[in-house]
Design a protein around this motif. Structure first.
Motif, PDB file in Angstrom:
ATOM      1  N   ALA A 154     -14.491  -0.454   8.178  1.00  0.00           N
ATOM      2  CA  ALA A 154     -13.931  -0.095   9.496  1.00  0.00           C
ATOM      3  C   ALA A 154     -13.189   1.239   9.416  1.00  0.00           C
ATOM      4  O   ALA A 154     -13.350   2.097  10.289  1.00  0.00           O
ATOM      5  N   TYR A 155     -12.377   1.415   8.381  1.00  0.00           N
ATOM      6  CA  TYR A 155     -11.650   2.678   8.226  1.00  0.00           C
ATOM      7  C   TYR A 155     -12.611   3.828   7.975  1.00  0.00           C
ATOM      8  O   TYR A 155     -12.498   4.891   8.588  1.00  0.00           O
ATOM      9  N   ARG A 156     -13.572   3.628   7.100  1.00  0.00           N
ATOM     10  CA  ARG A 156     -14.522   4.698   6.767  1.00  0.00           C
ATOM     11  C   ARG A 156     -15.303   5.131   7.995  1.00  0.00           C
ATOM     12  O   ARG A 156     -15.535   6.325   8.214  1.00  0.00           O
ATOM     13  N   SER A 157     -15.697   4.177   8.810  1.00  0.00           N
ATOM     14  CA  SER A 157     -16.427   4.492  10.038  1.00  0.00           C
ATOM     15  C   SER A 157     -15.549   5.272  11.016  1.00  0.00           C
ATOM     16  O   SER A 157     -15.987   6.277  11.595  1.00  0.00           O
ATOM     17  N   SER A 158     -14.312   4.836  11.192  1.00  0.00           N
ATOM     18  CA  SER A 158     -13.387   5.523  12.094  1.00  0.00           C
ATOM     19  C   SER A 158     -13.072   6.933  11.603  1.00  0.00           C
ATOM     20  O   SER A 158     -13.007   7.877  12.389  1.00  0.00           O
ATOM     21  N   TYR A 159     -12.879   7.077  10.298  1.00  0.00           N
ATOM     22  CA  TYR A 159     -12.576   8.397   9.745  1.00  0.00           C
ATOM     23  C   TYR A 159     -13.769   9.337   9.915  1.00  0.00           C
ATOM     24  O   TYR A 159     -13.605  10.497  10.304  1.00  0.00           O
ATOM     25  N   ALA A 160     -14.974   8.835   9.660  1.00  0.00           N
ATOM     26  CA  ALA A 160     -16.173   9.663   9.801  1.00  0.00           C
ATOM     27  C   ALA A 160     -16.343  10.118  11.248  1.00  0.00           C
ATOM     28  O   ALA A 160     -16.690  11.278  11.504  1.00  0.00           O
ATOM     29  N   ASP A 183      -1.236   4.040  -4.040  1.00  0.00           N
ATOM     30  CA  ASP A 183      -2.539   3.971  -4.706  1.00  0.00           C
ATOM     31  C   ASP A 183      -3.329   2.753  -4.238  1.00  0.00           C
ATOM     32  O   ASP A 183      -4.536   2.842  -3.978  1.00  0.00           O
ATOM     33  N   PHE A 184      -2.659   1.607  -4.149  1.00  0.00           N
ATOM     34  CA  PHE A 184      -3.348   0.406  -3.671  1.00  0.00           C
ATOM     35  C   PHE A 184      -3.764   0.547  -2.209  1.00  0.00           C
ATOM     36  O   PHE A 184      -4.851   0.112  -1.820  1.00  0.00           O
ATOM     37  N   ALA A 185      -2.916   1.169  -1.402  1.00  0.00           N
ATOM     38  CA  ALA A 185      -3.268   1.389   0.006  1.00  0.00           C
ATOM     39  C   ALA A 185      -4.494   2.284   0.116  1.00  0.00           C
ATOM     40  O   ALA A 185      -5.401   2.020   0.917  1.00  0.00           O
ATOM     41  N   GLN A 186      -4.550   3.324  -0.705  1.00  0.00           N
ATOM     42  CA  GLN A 186      -5.696   4.223  -0.688  1.00  0.00           C
ATOM     43  C   GLN A 186      -6.970   3.488  -1.105  1.00  0.00           C
ATOM     44  O   GLN A 186      -8.026   3.670  -0.505  1.00  0.00           O
ATOM     45  N   SER A 226      -2.482   6.078  13.907  1.00  0.00           N
ATOM     46  CA  SER A 226      -1.681   5.026  14.532  1.00  0.00           C
ATOM     47  C   SER A 226      -2.193   3.644  14.131  1.00  0.00           C
ATOM     48  O   SER A 226      -1.411   2.759  13.783  1.00  0.00           O
ATOM     49  N   ARG A 227      -3.499   3.470  14.172  1.00  0.00           N
ATOM     50  CA  ARG A 227      -4.089   2.162  13.853  1.00  0.00           C
ATOM     51  C   ARG A 227      -3.831   1.754  12.415  1.00  0.00           C
ATOM     52  O   ARG A 227      -3.538   0.597  12.122  1.00  0.00           O
ATOM     53  N   TRP A 228      -3.948   2.701  11.488  1.00  0.00           N
ATOM     54  CA  TRP A 228      -3.848   2.381  10.060  1.00  0.00           C
ATOM     55  C   TRP A 228      -2.496   2.722   9.452  1.00  0.00           C
ATOM     56  O   TRP A 228      -2.275   2.522   8.264  1.00  0.00           O
ATOM     57  N   GLY A 229      -1.560   3.233  10.245  1.00  0.00           N
ATOM     58  CA  GLY A 229      -0.228   3.548   9.737  1.00  0.00           C
ATOM     59  C   GLY A 229      -0.218   4.733   8.788  1.00  0.00           C
ATOM     60  O   GLY A 229       0.470   4.720   7.773  1.00  0.00           O
ATOM     61  N   LEU A 230      -0.968   5.783   9.135  1.00  0.00           N
ATOM     62  CA  LEU A 230      -1.118   6.937   8.256  1.00  0.00           C
ATOM     63  C   LEU A 230      -0.429   8.170   8.808  1.00  0.00           C
ATOM     64  O   LEU A 230      -0.138   8.266   9.994  1.00  0.00           O
ATOM     65  N   VAL A 231      -0.225   9.128   7.913  1.00  0.00           N
ATOM     66  CA  VAL A 231       0.263  10.454   8.283  1.00  0.00           C
ATOM     67  C   VAL A 231      -0.704  11.448   7.673  1.00  0.00           C
ATOM     68  O   VAL A 231      -0.932  11.451   6.463  1.00  0.00           O
ATOM     69  N   PHE A 232      -1.315  12.282   8.513  1.00  0.00           N
ATOM     70  CA  PHE A 232      -2.228  13.317   8.034  1.00  0.00           C
ATOM     71  C   PHE A 232      -1.464  14.631   7.995  1.00  0.00           C
ATOM     72  O   PHE A 232      -0.909  15.066   9.003  1.00  0.00           O
ATOM     73  N   ARG A 233      -1.418  15.258   6.861  1.00  0.00           N
ATOM     74  CA  ARG A 233      -0.738  16.542   6.740  1.00  0.00           C
ATOM     75  C   ARG A 233      -1.590  17.626   7.389  1.00  0.00           C
ATOM     76  O   ARG A 233      -2.804  17.644   7.247  1.00  0.00           O
ATOM     77  N   LEU A 234      -0.904  18.538   8.057  1.00  0.00           N
ATOM     78  CA  LEU A 234      -1.614  19.643   8.693  1.00  0.00           C
ATOM     79  C   LEU A 234      -2.009  20.662   7.640  1.00  0.00           C
ATOM     80  O   LEU A 234      -1.262  20.931   6.712  1.00  0.00           O
ATOM     81  N   ARG A 235      -3.193  21.214   7.804  1.00  0.00           N
ATOM     82  CA  ARG A 235      -3.657  22.260   6.899  1.00  0.00           C
ATOM     83  C   ARG A 235      -3.350  23.605   7.519  1.00  0.00           C
ATOM     84  O   ARG A 235      -3.471  23.800   8.712  1.00  0.00           O
TER      85      ARG A 235
END
Length: 69
Positions: free
Chosen positions: A34-40, A23-26, A59-68
């Motif tokens: 920077a994250y919002r710009s990269s995600y957009a 929750d804190f990471a989110q 890779s940059r933010w240490g995330l895992v995106f689940r496939l839809r």
């Protein structure tokens, strides 16, 4: 309609009492320009560029995106 609680409110700390690390990471990412710009940019990219940009973002933010499906 819910109204946002101001940070000076005595109720503000209560919002975070039940937060875990995810929750804190989110919250951190949600507030990071920077994250919002990269995600957009990744979300707006077409096809293969989009996949490449999301891999780079993850890779940059240490995330895992689940496939839809």
């Amino acid at each position: 309609m819910d109204q946002a609680v101001g940070w000076q409110s005595p109720y503000f700390p209560k919002i975070f009492e039940r937060y875990d690390r995810a929750d804190f990471a989110q919250e951190f990412l949600r507030r990071s320009p920077a994250y919002r710009s990269s995600y957009a940019a990744a979300a707006a990219a077409p096809g293969a560029d989009r996949a490449r940009l999301f891999r780079r973002l993850a890779s940059r933010w240490g995330l895992v995106f689940r496939l839809r499906s």
